[in-house]
Design a protein around this motif. Structure first.
Motif: not given
Length: 731
Positions: A30-57
């Motif tokens: 469970y902990n290993a799966n939770l760690f992977l899911n959190k990593s995926v969420e972090l990467i997805d959040s970074k990609n969305r933030n990058e899209l918004v940042r580039t879109g604003v510029l």
């Protein structure tokens, strides 16, 4: 002393150790799966933030391009091309103006009447046939543009030899922006700006597309046609966006709206490639855990016979202990304890149901206030107490107010002062902005204003801004919100001696606020009623020129808006919403934007708003009613009705102020509500029945429209039905 351990004890210890291992394995997995899911969420959040940042510029860059384009259309010298001297001056000016923005490939002025074009850095082309500029003639051949209107072409490949460039240079990809100038000197001129979208892509998106197998960032127009992409072959084709916006395990598609030119910045991320190594490691780890768990379970089953005797003794001892405790406590005391726990659980359930009902009610009210909800089966059930006169007030305070902090917010201060004296619902827009919905016993705004002022001290009233809309019933409460927002925007611009603005009491003439000419108001109204375009444009040019003062400019804007509101009558609410949008976008001080705004509504004045829409609305509703449970696109609806999908988008924006996707989602959620209350079908199946492929996406959209989850909504409905008093019809 010699310690001896018999055979049974060893077996019990061994089996107990084996039994303790599976929970550890499960916890590790469970902990290993939770760690992977959190990593995926972090990467997805970074990609969305990058899209918004580039879109604003990119949005800032496109807004600069748009402002430059409109500044050209407002310059009268570009409309005069009679003499050779005029043309030469314009040529020199075009070459100088091209340097204003690095993304301008060149700037051209095309005279449709005399069929010639002036090109910056190139020269004069007298005859357009069989030249690289013949496309300009085709673009304006069936021109339906209005003065100051902007039009964009599709991406065009410009070869080096077309503008006398060096032969070894690579071709350029440009999007041309046309602006129609006012008709002057018996000539119709157009400004043409060639925007190098390849340079824009290299500056903003090229670095994001380094890993071609995973990331793909590109630009599209509103119809989904690719403006520029890393794959040149895709330019001009229809992209997967927006059809691929639904959840997809293999690919995630997001977009950022570039409002200035109605473009979209789209990102496609290949999840399979991005998370391939992570998921591979997780699957291998799970396989190892499953193997170990099965091995241990087999060993436990093999030794279960040996474990049975000790377990029976342990159970017997536990039974004796429980019996002795019950005997000491007494049977009645034990039964009382059980009843207390049941009552406590029931009270907690009632509290949860009450909180869910309050959240659903507030969400419904907020959707109705902001006109986000066309119809809902919950309105009559949960908003029956709102069948009286209602009014919306907006409350705002400066963000630097000294008393404002995490504990003392504007909403809490209003709750403390208003809840005891009024029937009011409060909605916090931010820590320093709040919406208040008042239920009035009598539709008397004067009495409400007096009571509001008496509810606060002078210090608070000096720093709070109160904006009040009109009195309406629940089905039209969004009108009161729109009017309050208009009173807030207009009042803060034109008055400084009060912080209280009421839409029905806005002064028709502020102090020192008059048209520069007493006859201007009459001439303006006459031009609108007679649809005299020339007089109307001349009046606008005089009222919003560079020669007038800021006070005169603001005065002319207010009186023109007041005149349009009076003339539009029943359609004035739609006009108010457009005006609020103009002011909130800070476009009021842009002369070209204000002129274009007033000209657009001048053309709409005699238009039949419902002539086309009523017929098409019936067909759209018919199609949705028959296909809402299926996966269909806007192209399918357009083909069924017999119009373009762009026209359908225009109809929804003009008449519903929402997108087709929002309208369809709202329809599906209302169907799901009926199934949740009338059937016992599983929630995941209900989501599939109304057209949602993903249970998580269905729950997300449902909570967005209602404020609670489908499970909480079903529990709420069943509880109301269980507590409903039987009627004569039931008997």
């Amino acid at each position: 002393m010699k310690i001896t351990i018999n055979r049974y004890t060893i077996q019990i210890i061994f089996i107990l150790l084996l039994v303790s291992i599976p929970p550890l394995i499960i916890a590790s997995a469970y902990n290993a799966n939770l760690f992977l899911n959190k990593s995926v969420e972090l990467i997805d959040s970074k990609n969305r933030n990058e899209l918004v940042r580039t879109g604003v510029l990119m949005e800032n860059t496109l807004r600069q391009i748009k402002d430059i384009v409109f500044s050209f259309s407002n310059d009268a010298k570009y409309a005069r091309t009679k003499s050779v001297v005029d043309k030469s001056k314009i040529m020199e000016q075009l070459y100088a103006d091209k340097q204003m923005n690095k993304y301008f490939e060149n700037i051209m002025l095309y005279n449709k009447t005399e069929d010639f074009v002036l090109v910056s850095g190139y020269g004069i082309v007298q005859r357009m046939e069989n030249t690289p500029f013949e496309w300009i003639q085709k673009e304006v051949m069936d021109d339906q543009m209005t003065p100051y209107q902007m039009k964009l072409t599709e991406t065009r490949k410009q070869e080096p030899n077309q503008l006398k460039q060096q032969p070894d240079k690579s071709p350029k990809y440009v999007v041309s922006v046309f602006v129609k100038l006012p008709f002057l000197d018996v000539s119709q001129n157009y400004m043409v700006f060639n925007v190098n979208v390849e340079n824009m892509y290299n500056d903003f998106l090229k670095q994001l597309n380094i890993d071609h197998d995973i990331y793909s960032y590109y630009l599209t127009d509103d119809s989904g046609k690719v403006i520029f992409s890393k794959n040149i072959e895709e330019i001009g084709s229809i992209a997967v966006w927006p059809q691929a916006m639904a959840p997809n395990k293999n690919k995630v598609v997001n977009s950022y709206k570039l409002e200035s030119l109605n473009w979209n910045l789209v990102s496609e991320i290949n999840n399979s490639a991005l998370y391939h190594d992570m998921y591979k490691s997780r699957n291998q780890m799970f396989s190892m855990f499953v193997f170990l768990a099965l091995l241990i379970v087999g060993m436990i089953m093999f030794g279960s016979r040996q474990l049975y005797k000790p377990l029976r003794r342990v159970l017997a001892r536990m039974t004796n202990v429980m019996s002795s405790r019950t005997a000491k406590q007494g049977e009645f005391e034990w039964i009382g304890t059980v009843f207390d726990k049941v009552i406590q659980s029931n009270d907690e359930l009632k509290l949860q149901l009450s909180q869910n009902e309050q959240l659903l009610t507030k969400t419904l009210l907020l959707h109705l206030i902001k006109n986000r909800l066309s119809h809902s089966v919950d309105t009559s059930a949960y908003l029956a107490d709102y069948d009286q006169s209602l009014v919306i007030t907006l409350w705002t305070i400066p963000s630097e107010a000294e008393w404002l902090n995490e504990e003392e917010t504007l909403q809490r201060k209003l709750e403390a002062a208003l809840n005891d004296r009024f029937s009011v619902d409060l909605f916090a827009e931010s820590p320093h902005a709040c919406i208040a919905l008042f239920r009035l016993e009598q539709p008397d705004l004067n009495a409400l204003i007096v009571d509001l002022i008496s509810s606060f001290d002078e210090e608070f009233l000096a720093e709070v801004t109160i904006s009040i809309g009109g009195v309406y019933q629940l089905d039209n409460i969004h009108r009161s919100y729109t009017e309050a927002l208009y009173a807030n925007n207009i009042g803060r611009i034109y008055t400084s001696d009060t912080n209280l603005f009421c839409y029905n009491k806005l002064p028709m003439d502020y102090e020192k606020s008059r048209f520069s000419d007493d006859a201007t108001a009459d001439r303006l109204e006459l031009a609108i009623r007679q649809q005299n375009e020339k007089d109307y444009i001349d009046l606008l040019n005089g009222m919003f020129s560079d020669r007038i003062s800021v006070n005169e400019y603001n005065c002319n804007f207010y009186h023109t808006v007041s005149l349009l509101i009076k003339l539009f009558d029943q359609d004035s609410m739609m006009l108010l919403q457009d005006i609020n949008g103009l002011i909130n976008d800070k476009g009021i001080m842009n002369v070209a934007t204000v002129k274009q705004f007033f000209y657009t509504h001048f053309k709409k004045f005699t238009a039949d708003y419902d002539s086309d829409f009523n017929g098409y609305a019936v067909k759209i509703d018919t199609y949705i009613a028959g296909h809402f449970a299926e996966n269909f696109s806007l192209d399918d609806v357009a083909e069924y009705i017999g119009v373009t999908k762009q026209y359908i988008c225009h109809l929804f924006k003009e008449h519903y102020h929402k997108t087709f996707i929002d309208y369809l989602s709202e329809y599906r959620i209302e169907k799901a509500k009926g199934l949740l209350g009338e059937t016992r079908t599983q929630i995941s199946e209900i989501g599939r029945m109304v057209g949602f492929n993903s249970n998580s996406y269905f729950a997300k959209v449902f909570k967005q429209y209602t404020g609670i989850t489908p499970t909480e909504y079903r529990t709420l409905l069943w509880n109301r039905e269980r507590n409903r008093q039987p009627s004569l019809a039931d008997i």
